[in-house]
Design an enzyme around this catalytic site. Structure first.
Site, PDB file in Angstrom:
ATOM      1  N   ASP A  75      -4.647  -2.619   2.657  1.00 20.35           N
ATOM      2  CA  ASP A  75      -3.330  -2.282   3.176  1.00 20.35           C
ATOM      3  C   ASP A  75      -3.464  -1.446   4.446  1.00 20.35           C
ATOM      4  O   ASP A  75      -4.153  -0.418   4.465  1.00 20.35           O
ATOM      5  CB  ASP A  75      -2.565  -1.498   2.095  1.00 20.35           C
ATOM      6  CG  ASP A  75      -1.109  -1.286   2.440  1.00 20.35           C
ATOM      7  OD1 ASP A  75      -0.360  -2.280   2.450  1.00 20.35           O
ATOM      8  OD2 ASP A  75      -0.732  -0.126   2.696  1.00 20.35           O
ATOM      9  N   GLU A  78      -4.822  -6.496   6.060  1.00 20.91           N
ATOM     10  CA  GLU A  78      -3.378  -6.607   6.212  1.00 20.91           C
ATOM     11  C   GLU A  78      -3.000  -5.807   7.461  1.00 20.91           C
ATOM     12  O   GLU A  78      -2.513  -4.689   7.388  1.00 20.91           O
ATOM     13  CB  GLU A  78      -2.647  -6.063   4.965  1.00 20.91           C
ATOM     14  CG  GLU A  78      -1.159  -6.348   4.965  1.00 20.91           C
ATOM     15  CD  GLU A  78      -0.295  -5.106   5.126  1.00 20.91           C
ATOM     16  OE1 GLU A  78       0.945  -5.242   5.129  1.00 20.91           O
ATOM     17  OE2 GLU A  78      -0.838  -3.999   5.261  1.00 20.91           O
TER      18      GLU A  78
END
Length: 678
Positions: free
Chosen positions: A397, A426
């Site tokens: 993330d 990401e």
């Protein structure tokens, strides 16, 4: 003592200049990468003065030091471009070097082919041929050429020296195909110049090809009790969902964070600041009294339950990916144990995440500038724990909010200790950061596909991704748990179907977020995300009911994954070619693998013609590049979604409808595969 003058043959560019070698990343600062079995294009600009012949070869070295030599061919003499393809057959750290050289045999052969028929300098041409072949013969004595070449060389020399023969007969054995073949595989070389070695890291195939399915495990099996409120799903109930995921043909079951969630400043539904009793909070606000990144939320179960989830996934040929969010809730144990890992403001409070005017009081970012080594070790140990429990992929993330040097160090360590582990970035951020994350070791990256819609946008973006293929592999997601574009929220089922088709066929890796098959398309007002965002509440879904009613996209998703597995061409990125359509809302592209590059040993070509809009159909003529498709003027295609067959030429008509037929996904039927095709 005077300094030794440099050898002019070794100075500067060398005797035979070699320029513009690919794949080389940033001049060799970073390694190029590929996956096992991938066909890697090796190119170089190599040239020499004058008209004498030259050759170029690549020497590919595997992790154990074994070398494989392959000749490069001149594919564009005007630009001095030479190229070939190699296919590393094992994972690890490989290298390659380019060797360019003067080719005296090829130079002589050309002279002989011109002068002998013209009756020019015949005795001299024969004498020159003897000298060249004797040089090759001498290589047998010094061990650089196998003794098996001796009979051909000696016979050709004897013929050249036989003055009783006509000049054409004298040179014939030296120009024969068998001797040419020997000297093509093992050329006689002079003035050898080397470029390299250049690094090439080879990963396992999942780093390039795969289908991901994202789920919030707490929603899988969650239920509402009128008396006690919500009851969370568990890792055990999530494991029950894996059969459905596997049946759709997905390769990776990706779990959002499964760790304890903080209660301080917990967010309520739709990111509100006033949570209601029973609101579970965002799983990205990691850490509570029960533990941090190395713990499992007690509502989800125990490590034993996680192990059972992984075991069930393996039984179904699914790999497990885990979300890595390097941030903490105010309740995370690290906050009290290691306050130096956070930014402390002048008033003594710890800085929470902000993107003004947005505030994320439930999340504390980590600081890598105070105790880098301590924080690095803690994060590494967390990842090691999950690898020990069967995680083989990590979806990271927001990696762009952490120092790049941290990722470079961490990914290098995992590449050495756990080369099977794949990291997906990401990183919806600036191109320079996205590309650099790929260069320092991320195996895959999220992309801007979500916001690229027109044929021109898609073609431009794919061409950019192909150029970056030596270090960055794209992953296409039509939506995520954080992103629902206006295109998706306004187009209904048609938008979800056509974007799934494009994501699954444009690139080798794609993924969907759970609920995609149900066409969850209602946006939260003022935001490009779903209403009732699953990050802040439980969201059980009736997949079986939708499938029974015929409203689910599960059949389409299953077909797409089946087609991807059956067609090696769709497991590649760099083979993509775009074609033209008269309608500006239709994108046309193909992927072609020749027989010698296909794992099946048969040529494989997939041709896609797709709408890019959801509010109108198209009846349009295509303009196909038949050379790129490796077909004749007339050929047969089979629609892999419907089973229909058509006979096409270079300019076929197609009729597309956003609801009934948003796209053709076609295979070109080869005569060797189907005896009825002529």
């Amino acid at each position: 003592m005077a300094a030794t003058a440099p050898d002019p043959l070794d100075a500067g560019v060398g005797r035979i200049p070699i320029m513009g070698v690919t794949p080389v990343v940033d001049g060799g600062r970073f390694p190029a990468s590929c996956v096992v079995g991938e066909s890697v294009r090796i190119t170089a600009n190599a040239f020499r003065e004058g008209h004498d012949a030259m050759g170029v070869q690549v020497v590919l070295t595997d992790p154990q030091g074994a070398e494989t030599v392959r000749r490069l061919r001149s594919t564009n003499p005007g630009l001095d471009l030479w190229e070939t393809r190699v296919g590393p057959d094992s994972a690890g750290h490989w290298s390659f070097r380019i060797e360019a050289f003067s080719s005296p045999y090829d130079t002589w052969a050309h002279v002989a082919e011109v002068k002998i028929p013209a009756g020019i300098d015949e005795p001299l041409v024969c004498a020159e041929g003897v000298a060249v072949l004797r040089a090759a013969l001498a290589e047998i004595a010094d061990g650089t050429r196998p003794a098996a070449d001796r009979p051909l060389l000696e016979a050709a020399i004897a013929s050249l020296q036989d003055s009783s023969l006509s000049p054409a007969a004298r040179v014939a054995p030296a120009l024969a195909a068998d001797l040419r073949g020997v000297l093509d595989v093992r050329p006689l070389r002079e003035g050898v110049t080397v470029s390299g070695p250049h690094a090439l890291v080879v990963h396992r195939p999942r780093a390039l090809f795969g289908s991901w399915y994202e789920m919030f495990p707490r929603s899988e099996g969650a239920r509402f009790d009128p008396e006690s409120g919500w009851v969370s799903g568990t890792l055990r109930t999530a494991a029950d969902s894996l059969d459905r995921v596997a049946a759709m043909g997905f390769d990776v079951a990706y779990l959002t964070p499964i760790h304890p969630i903080g209660t301080a400043f917990r967010k309520g539904r739709n990111n509100s600041l006033d949570p209601r009793p029973g609101d579970p909070g965002s799983p990205y606000a990691i850490g509570a009294a029960e533990g941090g990144h190395d713990a499992i939320h007690p509502d989800l179960g125990t490590m034993e339950d996680f192990d059972a989830f992984v075991a069930r996934a393996k039984e179904l040929d699914l790999e497990v990916a885990l979300d890595v969010a390097l941030q903490c809730s105010p309740d995370h144990p690290w906050v009290t144990e290691h306050p130096e890992w956070f930014v402390v403001r002048p008033d003594g409070s710890i800085a929470y995440a902000e993107n003004p005017p947005k505030k994320y009081q439930d999340i504390y970012p980590l600081s890598f500038d105070t105790d880098y080594e301590g924080l690095y070790a803690a994060i590494r140990d967390v990842l090691e724990l999950w690898v020990e429990h069967g995680v083989t992929l990590f979806r990271v993330d927001n990696p762009h909010t952490k120092p790049v040097r941290f990722w470079e160090q961490l990914l290098a360590e995992f590449d050495e200790k756990h080369p099977e582990v794949v990291f997906l970035a990401e990183a919806f951020t600036r191109p320079t950061m996205m590309h650099t994350l790929g260069k320092v070791g991320f195996h895959q990256s999220y992309t801007y596909f979500t916001w690229r819609h027109t044929p021109a946008e898609l073609q431009e973006y794919l061409e950019e991704l192909v150029e970056a293929a030596p270090y960055m592999r794209p992953s296409f997601w039509p939506t995520t748990h954080d992103i629902l574009t206006p295109f998706m929220s306004s187009g209904g089922r048609a938008a979800f179907a056509l974007r799934a088709i494009l994501a699954a066929t444009l690139v080798p890796t794609w993924g969907i977020y759970s609920g995609y098959e149900l066409v969850e398309d209602v946006p939260r007002p003022g935001a490009e995300e779903q209403i009732d965002n699953e990050k802040y509440e439980y969201r059980p879904r009736d997949f079986a009911g939708a499938l029974a009613q015929g409203t689910s996209l599960e059949p389409l998703l299953g077909d797409l994954n089946r087609i991807r597995r059956e067609h090696p061409a769709l497991q590649t990125l760099t083979t993509i070619r775009f074609h033209e359509a008269e309608d500006a809302d239709v994108v046309v592209f193909s992927k072609h693998l020749p027989a010698d590059e296909s794992p099946t040993g048969q040529a494989d070509t997939v041709l896609v013609a797709s709408l890019t809009v959801h509010d109108r159909g198209a009846w349009t003529r295509l303009s196909l590049d038949l050379g790129a498709l490796d077909v004749g003027a007339s050929f047969e295609v089979e629609d892999l979604l419907t089973g229909e067959r058509f006979t096409w030429g270079e300019d076929p008509f197609v009729i597309l409808d956003p609801h009934d037929r948003p796209a053709h996904v076609l295979r070109i039927v080869r005569p060797e595969e189907d005896p009825h095709v002529r």
